[in-house]
Enzyme design. Structure first.
Site, PDB file in Angstrom:
ATOM      1  N   ARG A 111      -9.074   8.837 -13.563  1.00  0.00           N
ATOM      2  CA  ARG A 111      -8.046   9.870 -13.429  1.00  0.00           C
ATOM      3  C   ARG A 111      -6.906   9.549 -14.385  1.00  0.00           C
ATOM      4  O   ARG A 111      -6.356   8.461 -14.368  1.00  0.00           O
ATOM      5  CB  ARG A 111      -7.523   9.919 -11.990  1.00  0.00           C
ATOM      6  CG  ARG A 111      -6.385  10.906 -11.794  1.00  0.00           C
ATOM      7  CD  ARG A 111      -5.957  10.985 -10.329  1.00  0.00           C
ATOM      8  NE  ARG A 111      -4.790  11.841 -10.187  1.00  0.00           N
ATOM      9  CZ  ARG A 111      -3.552  11.406  -9.965  1.00  0.00           C
ATOM     10  NH1 ARG A 111      -3.319  10.099  -9.858  1.00  0.00           N
ATOM     11  NH2 ARG A 111      -2.549  12.242  -9.855  1.00  0.00           N
ATOM     12  N   HIS A 131       2.166  15.025 -15.286  1.00  0.00           N
ATOM     13  CA  HIS A 131       2.467  13.867 -14.454  1.00  0.00           C
ATOM     14  C   HIS A 131       3.909  13.432 -14.757  1.00  0.00           C
ATOM     15  O   HIS A 131       4.162  12.351 -15.306  1.00  0.00           O
ATOM     16  CB  HIS A 131       1.478  12.738 -14.757  1.00  0.00           C
ATOM     17  CG  HIS A 131       1.438  11.662 -13.712  1.00  0.00           C
ATOM     18  ND1 HIS A 131       0.323  11.393 -12.952  1.00  0.00           N
ATOM     19  CD2 HIS A 131       2.379  10.797 -13.275  1.00  0.00           C
ATOM     20  CE1 HIS A 131       0.577  10.394 -12.114  1.00  0.00           C
ATOM     21  NE2 HIS A 131       1.829  10.015 -12.304  1.00  0.00           N
ATOM     22  N   GLU A 177       2.199  15.104  -7.601  1.00  0.00           N
ATOM     23  CA  GLU A 177       3.195  14.756  -6.584  1.00  0.00           C
ATOM     24  C   GLU A 177       4.487  15.580  -6.660  1.00  0.00           C
ATOM     25  O   GLU A 177       5.565  15.071  -6.949  1.00  0.00           O
ATOM     26  CB  GLU A 177       3.526  13.273  -6.706  1.00  0.00           C
ATOM     27  CG  GLU A 177       4.083  12.694  -5.434  1.00  0.00           C
ATOM     28  CD  GLU A 177       4.198  11.179  -5.485  1.00  0.00           C
ATOM     29  OE1 GLU A 177       4.485  10.593  -4.431  1.00  0.00           O
ATOM     30  OE2 GLU A 177       4.004  10.580  -6.548  1.00  0.00           O
ATOM     31  N   ASN A 289      -1.429   8.156  -1.101  1.00  0.00           N
ATOM     32  CA  ASN A 289      -1.062   7.374   0.078  1.00  0.00           C
ATOM     33  C   ASN A 289      -0.930   5.914  -0.308  1.00  0.00           C
ATOM     34  O   ASN A 289      -1.813   5.360  -0.958  1.00  0.00           O
ATOM     35  CB  ASN A 289      -2.144   7.555   1.162  1.00  0.00           C
ATOM     36  CG  ASN A 289      -1.906   6.716   2.400  1.00  0.00           C
ATOM     37  OD1 ASN A 289      -2.099   5.510   2.378  1.00  0.00           O
ATOM     38  ND2 ASN A 289      -1.499   7.345   3.485  1.00  0.00           N
ATOM     39  N   TYR A 291       1.526   3.485   1.936  1.00  0.00           N
ATOM     40  CA  TYR A 291       1.779   2.732   3.163  1.00  0.00           C
ATOM     41  C   TYR A 291       2.435   3.633   4.191  1.00  0.00           C
ATOM     42  O   TYR A 291       2.693   4.803   3.962  1.00  0.00           O
ATOM     43  CB  TYR A 291       2.650   1.496   2.892  1.00  0.00           C
ATOM     44  CG  TYR A 291       3.913   1.778   2.130  1.00  0.00           C
ATOM     45  CD1 TYR A 291       5.037   2.279   2.749  1.00  0.00           C
ATOM     46  CD2 TYR A 291       3.980   1.525   0.767  1.00  0.00           C
ATOM     47  CE1 TYR A 291       6.187   2.540   2.061  1.00  0.00           C
ATOM     48  CE2 TYR A 291       5.133   1.786   0.051  1.00  0.00           C
ATOM     49  CZ  TYR A 291       6.240   2.283   0.695  1.00  0.00           C
ATOM     50  OH  TYR A 291       7.390   2.547  -0.009  1.00  0.00           O
ATOM     51  N   GLU A 353      -4.401   8.565  -5.302  1.00  0.00           N
ATOM     52  CA  GLU A 353      -3.719   7.291  -5.535  1.00  0.00           C
ATOM     53  C   GLU A 353      -3.651   6.496  -4.248  1.00  0.00           C
ATOM     54  O   GLU A 353      -3.300   7.025  -3.199  1.00  0.00           O
ATOM     55  CB  GLU A 353      -2.290   7.503  -6.062  1.00  0.00           C
ATOM     56  CG  GLU A 353      -2.216   8.107  -7.448  1.00  0.00           C
ATOM     57  CD  GLU A 353      -0.788   8.236  -7.953  1.00  0.00           C
ATOM     58  OE1 GLU A 353       0.085   7.461  -7.501  1.00  0.00           O
ATOM     59  OE2 GLU A 353      -0.534   9.110  -8.796  1.00  0.00           O
TER      60      GLU A 353
END
Length: 466
Positions: A111, A131, A177, A289, A291, A353
């Site tokens: 990716r 990005h 994102e 993701n 944590y 990710e």
């Protein structure tokens, strides 16, 4: 985020990634045991395993072959972050070597993103169009993502990408994102284009109360426009990286009721036609993701006179970052995947990710990262066994890249890049060996970390981390 997506993606720091994921993960207080022994063959046929990077974070060659600055070049050169992406991992020149490394590692897919301000051209490519690195020229001309003009320009850029590379790329992501991009760039003002307003005082322009919503609104419109173009003219597969705040428009055609209630007139509205165009425009979903973030109700934030994007969530966040010294909760990823199954009709999902930060100048025997990857991949397997329509998983990141919020201080890479070597030589970490063995069908137990460490300790490189 990352980033991240940051990730990243983009640095997933204690201060920032929790806010990215506050919107992204909901309340992840539940816990569950993850698979402790499994092989790649336990996943469904066709399940994709890969790793990723993004253009500004890995390419370098910032001024070569006609490339013009992005907002990240401007931001980094102004001293807002330690270091720049001028050289990064120099993948622009070393891409053949790195693709061989990917093949040798056993990746199914890689990716990466295309640099809009560069527009350059057997591992399956998963390409992100944007990005975080908007061309500086468009920011200067009309304000970039806070101006509706961006929809037309982004669509034209995407058309060039589809036309030039569509015969080799069948998995496209529009924007990485969007929640993190809006939060750090237009609310907190700690990332480009560095727009914010009081109580954030580090910006010379911007409006934290309105501009994050404007940016995300135009991101959604641009995504829908590009999806229409793609399906009309190219007829392959289209994807979108999203979070729960923009899941509703993509799946139901409008923002969530609570979001409209809390933001009021500051949240732009979709016309009926726009709503219909956005609804159903994603063929599958990308999840980022890292944590666990815990949230609790904080109604006092709604009483602030000047509310920003984060205050409108009416929550407080408290969290634990997954590091070598704190407990991680891989069940958080399973919860996210099963939430999409339960609430959004189980759409196809790729985990775009997932990874662990360690100090860059640390041992190549990154046992903490191996433990992390083993646990989180096991969590994905548990979700799949419970009926989640998850189809792929990408480790962030393949190499130690330029992390967007702390430069070269931390790393997520499977491979260490020796920045003191003129050739920027790559060295496999323990995690690279572990992931490669997993990709090649080895039975990976929870205690495999230690046996693998013994088996390959003689292969680990002993670098001088001065």
């Amino acid at each position: 985020m990352h980033h991240n997506h940051n990730h990243n993606h983009h640095h997933k720091s204690v201060m920032l990634r929790p806010f990215f994921l506050l919107i992204f993960l909901l309340n992840l207080a539940a816990s569950a045991l993850t698979a402790v022994e499994y092989t790649k063959n336990d996943f469904p046929p066709g399940f994709i395993f890969g790793s990723g990077t993004s253009a500004y974070q890995v390419e370098g060659a910032a001024n070569e072959d006609g490339r013009t600055p992005s907002i990240w070049d401007t931001f980094a050169h102004a001293g807002n972050v330690p270091g720049t992406g001028d050289v990064a991992c120099d993948e622009y020149h070393k891409y053949k070597e790195d693709v061989k490394l990917m093949a040798d590692t056993g990746l199914d897919a890689y990716r990466f993103s295309i640099s809009w301000s560069r527009l350059i051209p057997r591992i399956q490519p998963h390409v992100t169009l944007h990005h975080f690195d908007l061309p500086q020229a468009l920011e200067d001309e009309y304000g970039g993502w806070i101006n509706r003009m961006i929809v037309k320009d982004f669509t034209a850029y995407a058309d060039v990408c589809f036309r030039e590379f569509g015969d080799r790329v069948s998995y496209w992501t529009t924007v990485n994102e969007p929640n993190g991009f809006a939060m750090v760039g237009y609310d907190f003002g700690i990332a480009p284009p560095k727009r914010c307003s009081p109580p954030f005082n580090n910006c010379s322009r911007g409006n934290s109360s309105t501009e994050p919503y404007m940016a995300v609104h135009h991101l959604l419109l641009a995504h829908a426009s590009v999806a229409r173009l793609y399906k009309k003219n190219y007829q392959l597969i289209f994807i979108y990286v999203l979070n729960f705040r923009v899941a509703n428009p993509l799946l139901y055609g409008d923002y969530p009721k609570i979001m409209k209630q809390n933001a009021g007139s500051r949240l732009p509205a979709f016309t009926d036609r726009e709503s219909q165009q956005i609804k159903g425009s994603a063929d599958f979903i990308g999840v980022i993701n890292y944590y666990t973030v815990y949230i609790k109700d904080n109604p006092s934030s709604l009483k602030q006179e000047h509310r920003d994007w984060s205050a409108d969530t009416a929550t407080k966040a408290f969290f634990e970052q997954d590091t070598a010294t704190s407990s991680n909760e891989p069940s958080s990823l399973q919860i996210v995947l099963e939430y999409f199954k339960r609430v959004y009709g189980n759409p196809p999902i790729y985990v775009h990710e997932n990874g662990l930060a360690t100090p860059r100048h640390s041992s190549l025997e990154d046992i903490s990262r191996v433990k992390y990857l083993h646990a989180y991949i096991g969590s994905v397997l548990d979700a799949v066994r419970n009926g989640s329509n998850t189809r792929g998983y990408f480790v962030w990141s393949f190499l130690d890249v330029f992390e967007l919020l702390d430069g070269y201080a931390s790393s997520y890479g499977l491979y260490y890049v020796d920045r003191d070597d003129p050739d920027l030589k790559r060295y496999p970490k323990l995690s690279a060996h572990w992931y490669s063995q997993f990709l090649k069908g080895r039975n990976m137990r929870s205690d495999e970390v230690f046996t693998l460490e013994k088996k390959i300790s003689s292969l680990a490189y002993d670098l001088d981390f001065q």
